[in-house]
Every structure is written in C-alpha cells, then in structure tokens.
Enzyme design. Structure first.
Site, PDB file in Angstrom:
ATOM      1  N   SER A 199      13.759  15.714 -69.400  1.00 55.35           N
ATOM      2  CA  SER A 199      15.173  15.480 -69.721  1.00 55.35           C
ATOM      3  C   SER A 199      16.073  16.404 -68.894  1.00 55.35           C
ATOM      4  O   SER A 199      15.947  16.433 -67.678  1.00 55.35           O
ATOM      5  CB  SER A 199      15.386  15.648 -71.234  1.00 55.35           C
ATOM      6  OG  SER A 199      16.625  15.134 -71.598  1.00 55.35           O
TER       7      SER A 199
ATOM      8  N   HIS B 245      12.401   8.295 -74.542  1.00 54.98           N
ATOM      9  CA  HIS B 245      12.908   9.312 -73.633  1.00 54.98           C
ATOM     10  C   HIS B 245      11.890  10.440 -73.802  1.00 54.98           C
ATOM     11  O   HIS B 245      11.339  10.592 -74.888  1.00 54.98           O
ATOM     12  CB  HIS B 245      14.303   9.734 -74.098  1.00 54.98           C
ATOM     13  CG  HIS B 245      14.938  10.797 -73.257  1.00 54.98           C
ATOM     14  ND1 HIS B 245      15.267  10.577 -71.938  1.00 54.98           N
ATOM     15  CD2 HIS B 245      15.316  12.063 -73.545  1.00 54.98           C
ATOM     16  CE1 HIS B 245      15.822  11.689 -71.458  1.00 54.98           C
ATOM     17  NE2 HIS B 245      15.861  12.598 -72.402  1.00 54.98           N
TER      18      HIS B 245
ATOM     19  N   ASP C 289      15.022   3.947 -70.521  1.00 53.08           N
ATOM     20  CA  ASP C 289      15.209   5.288 -71.079  1.00 53.08           C
ATOM     21  C   ASP C 289      16.255   5.261 -72.195  1.00 53.08           C
ATOM     22  O   ASP C 289      17.434   4.993 -71.959  1.00 53.08           O
ATOM     23  CB  ASP C 289      15.638   6.226 -69.949  1.00 53.08           C
ATOM     24  CG  ASP C 289      15.709   7.668 -70.387  1.00 53.08           C
ATOM     25  OD1 ASP C 289      16.442   7.971 -71.339  1.00 53.08           O
ATOM     26  OD2 ASP C 289      15.032   8.508 -69.767  1.00 53.08           O
TER      27      ASP C 289
END
Ligand SMILES: *[C@@H]1O[C@H](CO)[C@@H](O)[C@H](O)[C@H]1NC(C)=O
Ligand SMILES: *[C@@H]1O[C@H](CO)[C@@H](O)[C@H](O)[C@H]1NC(C)=O
Ligand SMILES: *[C@@H]1O[C@H](CO)[C@@H](O)[C@H](O)[C@H]1NC(C)=O
Ligand SMILES: *[C@@H]1O[C@H](CO)[C@@H](O)[C@H](O)[C@H]1NC(C)=O
Length: 410
Positions: free
Chosen positions: A199, A363, A294
């Site tokens: 991330s 994610h 995502d």
C-alpha cells in the site's frame, strides 16, 4: 514466580488465621495464573520471537522523526545460517495525509506517532522465520520500519511550524534506519537485499527503490517488491471524474525535489507520485503485485461522475457489497480493470520486472489470508513461489489473471 509464592504464602497465612480456606484460595489463585499464561500464549500467535522496538539512535539530532516528533523506529529480526548476509527491509502501509488537520489526526495513532510502539512479532508470512511457511527468505535478516510520516517515507522539510509542531521527515527515517543497519547490524556486507512494502509502503518501495540500491553498491542482488502500491491515476476511466489524488499530498509535503527529474521535467510533481509515471525510470528490478480490482483504489481514488458517494462506497467497499452495485457502477469497476492493465502495459518493457496481477477483490494481497501459499494460484504459482522465482531468477514471472473480467473472492 518465587515472589508470587512468597506473597501467596503470606496471603494464605493471613487467610488461614481468619477462615482456614487456604487451599481453596490457593487453587483459585493457581487457576488464575494458568488462565493468565494461557491468554498470554494465545495472544502470541506463533512461536516466532517477540521483537523489541528499536528507536533510531540520536533520532532527534538526525531529525528522523514521526509527524508528532517522536523518534523513528524499526523492528529487527536477525538472519541466521546461510541467510546472515541477506536482508529484507519492509515498509508497511497506512495511507497518507495532505493537510494540517489530516496529519494532526494521524499523530493520535501509530501512523503518525511511535509513542505507543510496542514489541511485536512479524505476522506477515513473508517475514516469518519458519522455513515451511517462508522457504525462500525464512533465514534472512528482516527489518520492519514503522510508518509514521504520512508521505511514504519521502518528505524532508527542515522547518517545524511552531504552532502545529508537525514534522515531515519520513525520508530521514528511511535513511537513518538504513545507515544504522549498515553501521551496527552488518547490512554493509549484504549479499542479497530486497526492499518491500504494501500500500503506501508499496508506493514508498517504488519511490525509494533506486535509493535503496545506492546504499548497497557491493551487494550482488538488490531488488524491490511492491504489493498493492501500483496506484493509477485512471484519468480516462469512463464515467468517472479525472482527479489527481496525490497532488495535495505531494504539495503539502513539498516532495517535488525528491521525485525523479525525468518525470518532474515533463509532468506536474503530483503526477510523479504515480508509479505509472516513474516506473520506467527505476533501474532496480521491481516486482509488482497488485489486484486489477484494487479495492482501496476503487473506494478512495475513483469518483463516478454521477455523484452518489454513499452508493459508491456501499457498492465498492466489500466483496459482498458488489451485489448492491448498479449496472453503471459495475461497468466502472470492470473498466477500472482494463484501465489498470493498460496503464501497466504503458510501462517500458523491462525483462527484470516481475508481475503478479490478480483479479481478487482485495488490497494488500500479501496479507490476504491463505493467498501466500494457498489459493488463488495463477499459472499454478502461489505468491510465495512467484516472489521466490522472480527474486532468484528461477523463472521469469509475468503473471496476469486474464481469466476473470469480474472481481473474484479470495
Ligand atoms: C512452521 O509452520 C508450520 C506450518 O504452519 C508448523 O507446522 C510448524 O510447527 C512451524 N514451525 C515452527 C518452528 O514454528
Ligand atoms: C448504503 O447502505 C446502507 C446500509 O446498508 C443503506 O442504509 C443506504 O441506504 C445505502 N445507500 C445507498 C445510496 O445505497
Ligand atoms: C446490500 O443490500 C442489502 C439489501 O438490499 C442490504 O441489506 C445490505 O446491507 C447492503 N450491503 C451493503 C454493503 O451496502
Ligand atoms: C497446472 O498444474 C496442472 C496440474 O498439476 C497441470 O495440468 C497444468 O498444465 C498446469 N498449468 C500450467 C499453466 O502450468
């Protein structure tokens, strides 16, 4: 324990003299201890060592500080056997802040402050010392740098506003940790090294990749692994408003000077925070792991031009929520995938680059339970095998899930 026994003996003696129920009380006390120990063991999910928080030495003098001015810090798990000269440096996620209010908010939690940092085990399978779970990297040195700067380890502003007392120094945290590892933990002798993250930390990995390489000129193999860090601008996504999510963050943290010149000379600095615009400039081999659906990007980066923010959140936030999407919203989600794959394809052709693009509705793929060594596999590879094959050049790994044009549950 002996202190406890003495105490309990004393306690029993007192009780004995009053009501003669010592053995019952003792039994209850021992039961209490057993329950306590059991809870302690349970809270420690694995046998892996509990790692201390290591604060950067002289962090204040170096200016390597979190948003709130607390010292930058990391966890360190030493390598062993033939892994002693191999290093993973991991950068965790935790979004960004792009305003005084947003950054002050972060200082109240671990993403802006190390004040409450505690010893931990590294839970990510990729960072675990267990050979069954992590056959390629189990005996490497592992470093986990706490993310508390709000700008993917990129900012370095000298001045501190006396009113807000916010520090923007993530870049110094990164540099200071690496220098400390080199000086005191043996990283100067690194043979193999891997900068990795997910991330915001995955983006930090992309943006700091060549810098990491430059610290280790004598290492034989230095590579970077980004999980869910390939954030796209998606400016031509049909049915959506073109936005630049990173522009306010890049401006607020004054990052322009730290982004590749080859990009900032032709594009606004905000756009040079997107991997699609700098990926081609990165010299160090990079492995991109991402979902082409995502969820974080769909929820936070994409804004349908029919304003219905709540409906869009209901539709995109979870896999089960997808049932509630309108036809139009579902089309945007499918088009996002196409846009994502086109954007990826727009990078130059670099044979050293690895790809593992799944259609899981997630994610942070590497955190998805079961995905490390379980399902889904693509081209018969789990992520664990894919990373190892790419890192050690056993096979080229350029995997894109072409089978699913709609999100799948993983
Ligand atoms: C390593 O992981 C495997 C699979 O979860 C487990 O069975 C084994 O006990 C673990 N070994 C150690 C030393 O923790
Ligand atoms: C979003 O979901 C909530 C809870 O299920 C519901 O009350 C609300 O009406 C939904 N909003 C839209 C715009 O669909
Ligand atoms: C989807 O809709 C159902 C009923 O139409 C509702 O119960 C549920 O809360 C909704 N889920 C989400 C994530 O909005
Ligand atoms: C995946 O494995 C199965 C069974 O092991 C095999 O039949 C198939 O050909 C493999 N597919 C690929 C793409 O390697």
């Amino acid at each position: 324990m002996s202190v406890f026994m003495e105490c309990s003996a004393l306690f029993c003696w007192k009780i004995n003299h009053r009501m003669n129920t010592c053995s019952q009380i003792k039994a209850i006390l021992w039961l209490g201890i057993v329950v306590c120990l059991f809870t302690l063991i349970k809270s420690q999910a694995t046998d892996d060592p509990l790692l201390d928080v290591i604060f950067i030495t002289d962090a204040a003098a170096k200016g390597a500080l979190c948003l709130d001015g607390s010292p930058g810090a990391y966890y360190f798990s030493p390598g062993f056997d033939d892994g002693v000269d191999n290093w993973i440096v991991y950068l965790p996620g935790g979004a960004w802040c792009g305003s005084v209010g947003g950054c002050l908010e972060k200082t109240k939690n671990p993403r802006g402050s190390n004040i409450n940092a505690e010893p931990t085990q590294l839970a990510l399978p990729f960072l675990r010392p267990n050979k069954t779970i992590n056959p390629d990297f189990y005996n490497w040195n592992k470093v986990f740098i706490l993310y508390c700067d709000g700008a993917s380890f990129m900012a370095d502003i000298d001045a501190v506003d006396p009113e807000t007392k916010l520090y923007f120094r993530g870049r110094r945290i990164f540099t200071s940790v690496i220098e400390e590892l080199m000086a005191t933990k043996g990283m100067a002798n690194a043979a193999n090294a891997l900068l990795a993250g997910d991330s915001a930390g995955g983006l930090a990995t992309v943006l700091n990749c060549d810098r990491f390489r430059s610290f280790l000129p004598n290492a034989c193999r230095v590579k970077c692994y980004t999980d869910s860090g390939f954030f796209i601008q998606a400016k031509n996504l049909p049915g959506t408003l073109a936005t630049n999510y990173f522009a306010p963050i890049v401006a607020f943290h004054e990052l322009a000077d730290y982004l590749p010149k080859s990009c900032t000379q032709r594009l606004g600095a905000g756009l040079c925070f997107y991997p699609e615009n700098v990926g081609g400039d990165i010299q160090t081999p990079l492995f991109i792991v991402n979902s082409d659906f995502d969820t974080y990007q769909l929820v936070n980066f994409i804004h349908p031009n029919q304003p219905d923010e709540e409906g869009w959140k209901n539709c995109t936030s979870t896999f089960t929520g997808l049932r509630n999407c309108t036809t139009n919203q579902l089309q945007i989600i499918r088009d996002f995938r196409t846009t994502f794959l086109n954007t990826l394809e727009g990078l130059d052709d670099n044979p050293s680059r690895g790809l593992f693009i799944s259609s899981c509705y997630v994610h942070d793929i590497i955190y998805t339970p079961g995905s490390w060594q379980g399902t889904p596999t693509f081209q018969n590879k789990t992520i664990q095998q894919a990373i190892g094959d790419w890192y050690f050049e056993r096979n080229s790994v350029q995997i894109i899930d072409t089978e699913h044009s709609s999100p799948i549950r993983c």
